[in-house]
Scaffold this motif. Structure first.
Motif, PDB file in Angstrom:
ATOM      1  N   CYS A 125       0.727  -1.153   0.053  1.00  0.00           N
ATOM      2  CA  CYS A 125       0.028  -0.054   0.120  1.00  0.00           C
ATOM      3  C   CYS A 125       0.913   1.301  -0.053  1.00  0.00           C
ATOM      4  O   CYS A 125       1.778   1.472   0.925  1.00  0.00           O
ATOM      5  CB  CYS A 125      -0.643  -0.111   1.165  1.00  0.00           C
ATOM      6  SG  CYS A 125      -1.745   1.579   1.289  1.00  0.00           S
ATOM      7  N   LYS A 126       0.555   2.067  -0.776  1.00  0.00           N
ATOM      8  CA  LYS A 126       1.343   3.368  -0.921  1.00  0.00           C
ATOM      9  C   LYS A 126       1.160   4.286   0.196  1.00  0.00           C
ATOM     10  O   LYS A 126       2.035   5.186   0.410  1.00  0.00           O
ATOM     11  CB  LYS A 126       1.349   4.099  -2.230  1.00  0.00           C
ATOM     12  CG  LYS A 126       0.021   4.844  -2.595  1.00  0.00           C
ATOM     13  CD  LYS A 126       0.077   5.393  -3.850  1.00  0.00           C
ATOM     14  CE  LYS A 126      -1.231   6.458  -3.867  1.00  0.00           C
ATOM     15  NZ  LYS A 126      -1.319   7.239  -5.191  1.00  0.00           N
ATOM     16  N   ASN A 127      -0.019   4.272   1.052  1.00  0.00           N
ATOM     17  CA  ASN A 127      -0.217   4.988   1.955  1.00  0.00           C
ATOM     18  C   ASN A 127       0.273   4.280   3.461  1.00  0.00           C
ATOM     19  O   ASN A 127       1.110   5.026   4.063  1.00  0.00           O
ATOM     20  CB  ASN A 127      -1.739   5.313   2.082  1.00  0.00           C
ATOM     21  CG  ASN A 127      -2.193   6.194   3.159  1.00  0.00           C
ATOM     22  OD1 ASN A 127      -1.627   7.104   3.423  1.00  0.00           O
ATOM     23  ND2 ASN A 127      -3.032   5.529   3.905  1.00  0.00           N
ATOM     24  N   CYS A 128      -0.116   3.182   3.448  1.00  0.00           N
ATOM     25  CA  CYS A 128       0.102   2.622   5.103  1.00  0.00           C
ATOM     26  C   CYS A 128       1.329   1.589   5.127  1.00  0.00           C
ATOM     27  O   CYS A 128       1.612   1.235   6.168  1.00  0.00           O
ATOM     28  CB  CYS A 128      -1.113   2.163   5.573  1.00  0.00           C
ATOM     29  SG  CYS A 128      -1.755   0.521   4.991  1.00  0.00           S
ATOM     30  N   LYS A 141     -10.366  -6.367  -2.489  1.00  0.00           N
ATOM     31  CA  LYS A 141     -10.690  -5.634  -3.856  1.00  0.00           C
ATOM     32  C   LYS A 141      -9.301  -5.478  -4.454  1.00  0.00           C
ATOM     33  O   LYS A 141      -8.189  -4.710  -3.977  1.00  0.00           O
ATOM     34  CB  LYS A 141     -11.283  -4.225  -3.720  1.00  0.00           C
ATOM     35  CG  LYS A 141     -12.170  -3.729  -4.858  1.00  0.00           C
ATOM     36  CD  LYS A 141     -12.762  -2.611  -4.455  1.00  0.00           C
ATOM     37  CE  LYS A 141     -13.159  -1.818  -5.750  1.00  0.00           C
ATOM     38  NZ  LYS A 141     -13.465  -0.454  -5.457  1.00  0.00           N
ATOM     39  N   GLU A 142      -9.062  -6.019  -5.878  1.00  0.00           N
ATOM     40  CA  GLU A 142      -7.924  -5.946  -6.571  1.00  0.00           C
ATOM     41  C   GLU A 142      -7.200  -4.547  -6.705  1.00  0.00           C
ATOM     42  O   GLU A 142      -7.709  -3.471  -7.022  1.00  0.00           O
ATOM     43  CB  GLU A 142      -8.139  -6.670  -7.972  1.00  0.00           C
ATOM     44  CG  GLU A 142      -6.837  -6.934  -8.536  1.00  0.00           C
ATOM     45  CD  GLU A 142      -6.884  -7.354 -10.075  1.00  0.00           C
ATOM     46  OE1 GLU A 142      -7.854  -8.062 -10.369  1.00  0.00           O
ATOM     47  OE2 GLU A 142      -6.132  -6.900 -10.848  1.00  0.00           O
ATOM     48  N   GLY A 143      -5.999  -4.609  -6.256  1.00  0.00           N
ATOM     49  CA  GLY A 143      -5.263  -3.153  -6.191  1.00  0.00           C
ATOM     50  C   GLY A 143      -5.591  -2.258  -5.474  1.00  0.00           C
ATOM     51  O   GLY A 143      -5.045  -1.179  -5.225  1.00  0.00           O
ATOM     52  N   ILE A 144      -6.472  -2.637  -4.321  1.00  0.00           N
ATOM     53  CA  ILE A 144      -6.816  -1.694  -3.231  1.00  0.00           C
ATOM     54  C   ILE A 144      -6.545  -2.210  -1.836  1.00  0.00           C
ATOM     55  O   ILE A 144      -6.795  -3.344  -1.564  1.00  0.00           O
ATOM     56  CB  ILE A 144      -8.227  -1.335  -3.156  1.00  0.00           C
ATOM     57  CG1 ILE A 144      -8.677  -0.742  -4.639  1.00  0.00           C
ATOM     58  CG2 ILE A 144      -8.690  -0.368  -2.274  1.00  0.00           C
ATOM     59  CD1 ILE A 144      -8.182   0.616  -5.304  1.00  0.00           C
ATOM     60  N   CYS A 145      -5.815  -1.426  -0.814  1.00  0.00           N
ATOM     61  CA  CYS A 145      -5.602  -1.616   0.461  1.00  0.00           C
ATOM     62  C   CYS A 145      -6.791  -1.985   1.153  1.00  0.00           C
ATOM     63  O   CYS A 145      -7.893  -1.135   1.181  1.00  0.00           O
ATOM     64  CB  CYS A 145      -4.655  -0.665   0.854  1.00  0.00           C
ATOM     65  SG  CYS A 145      -4.196  -1.044   2.704  1.00  0.00           S
ATOM     66  N   ASP A 146      -6.907  -2.942   2.056  1.00  0.00           N
ATOM     67  CA  ASP A 146      -8.278  -3.442   2.813  1.00  0.00           C
ATOM     68  C   ASP A 146      -8.131  -2.459   3.860  1.00  0.00           C
ATOM     69  O   ASP A 146      -9.161  -2.225   4.506  1.00  0.00           O
ATOM     70  CB  ASP A 146      -7.811  -5.028   3.460  1.00  0.00           C
ATOM     71  CG  ASP A 146      -8.016  -5.953   2.362  1.00  0.00           C
ATOM     72  OD1 ASP A 146      -8.489  -5.728   1.225  1.00  0.00           O
ATOM     73  OD2 ASP A 146      -7.510  -7.060   2.594  1.00  0.00           O
ATOM     74  N   LYS A 147      -6.814  -1.918   4.416  1.00  0.00           N
ATOM     75  CA  LYS A 147      -6.798  -1.302   5.518  1.00  0.00           C
ATOM     76  C   LYS A 147      -7.326   0.132   5.205  1.00  0.00           C
ATOM     77  O   LYS A 147      -8.090   0.952   6.343  1.00  0.00           O
ATOM     78  CB  LYS A 147      -5.363  -1.435   6.239  1.00  0.00           C
ATOM     79  CG  LYS A 147      -5.127  -2.675   7.080  1.00  0.00           C
ATOM     80  CD  LYS A 147      -3.906  -2.236   7.777  1.00  0.00           C
ATOM     81  CE  LYS A 147      -3.871  -3.442   8.988  1.00  0.00           C
ATOM     82  NZ  LYS A 147      -2.556  -3.366   9.503  1.00  0.00           N
ATOM     83  N   GLY A 149      -7.723   1.586   2.078  1.00  0.00           N
ATOM     84  CA  GLY A 149      -8.468   2.049   0.539  1.00  0.00           C
ATOM     85  C   GLY A 149      -7.663   2.563  -0.260  1.00  0.00           C
ATOM     86  O   GLY A 149      -8.216   3.023  -1.323  1.00  0.00           O
ATOM     87  N   GLU A 150      -6.184   2.744  -0.063  1.00  0.00           N
ATOM     88  CA  GLU A 150      -5.376   3.414  -0.846  1.00  0.00           C
ATOM     89  C   GLU A 150      -4.909   2.420  -1.956  1.00  0.00           C
ATOM     90  O   GLU A 150      -5.042   1.224  -1.737  1.00  0.00           O
ATOM     91  CB  GLU A 150      -4.112   4.212  -0.197  1.00  0.00           C
ATOM     92  CG  GLU A 150      -4.421   5.505   0.258  1.00  0.00           C
ATOM     93  CD  GLU A 150      -4.851   6.337  -1.092  1.00  0.00           C
ATOM     94  OE1 GLU A 150      -4.242   6.234  -2.055  1.00  0.00           O
ATOM     95  OE2 GLU A 150      -5.426   7.538  -0.662  1.00  0.00           O
TER      96      GLU A 150
END
Ligand SMILES: [Zn+2]
Length: 209
Positions: A125-128, A141-147, A149-150
């Protein structure tokens, strides 16, 4: 129990080391962590490491050895330790021998194809910074962080080109340690291609013999 974990990038050394470290109640010592900590605490050695890393150079053997030696003076290594990412060269291994006596060297065996498959599937995840894998640890969800959403990205050192480079460096500098420790009768081969729980189990069994 004083252990060294050897193996190419992607062999799972870090993951297995955390597990075994908990089981045996001995610290998991990785040189990456040592560098980060020394820099954060701005120790004498840390300042030197920071300067070298910031200028884009590799930390020289002598400095890496000095940091490990300092770490092994800590009272928490009384019952042993797991070294992960050290020694990385024959020179470092010779130095280590002068101040600590290793019981076993675990060699995680895994093919290049498996290394590439594992590392190239990693996403972050580029954010967390949460880690995923497109096959073994999919986000909901493909390409999206579960934690958070980034968006998930491929780390720069997990691109196919970077993986090839990391493997080349491994074969050139570190793989010779396999023969080095085999000759000393310390090497234990473990099949690193199995599922992580099985690798941990095989490792525990091998070191308890
Ligand atoms: Zn995230």
């Amino acid at each position: 129990m004083k252990l060294i974990f050897l193996g190419p990038p992607g062999a799972g050394k870090g993951t297995i080391a955390s597990r075994i470290s908990k089981d045996l109640n001995i610290p998991h010592i990785s040189t990456g962590d040592l560098f980060r900590k020394a820099i954060k605490n701005q120790t004498e050695l840390g300042k030197k490491v920071q300067q070298i890393i910031e200028s884009g150079d590799l930390v020289p053997d002598a400095l890496t050895v000095a940091l490990v030696k300092e770490r092994l003076n800590n009272p928490d290594v009384e019952n042993g330790y797991i070294l992960d990412g050290f020694p990385r060269t024959i020179k470092q291994a010779d130095s280590l021998e002068s101040f600590s006596k290793i019981d076993n060297v675990i060699n995680f065996v895994i093919s290049d194809e498996q290394v590439i498959q594992r590392l190239s599937g990693r996403r972050m995840c580029k954010n967390c910074g949460e880690g995923y894998h497109i096959e073994n640890m999919k986000p909901q969800k493909e390409g999206i962080c579960d934690k958070c959403g980034e968006e998930l990205i491929i780390r720069p050192d997990d691109t196919p080109e970077a993986i090839k480079n990391r493997l080349a460096v491994y074969y050139e500098s570190t793989a010779p340690l396999i023969d080095y420790y085999k000759e000393k009768g310390l090497l234990l081969d473990i099949d690193g291609a199995q599922e992580v729980g099985k690798v941990a189990e095989a490792t525990s069994k091998a070191i308890s013999k």
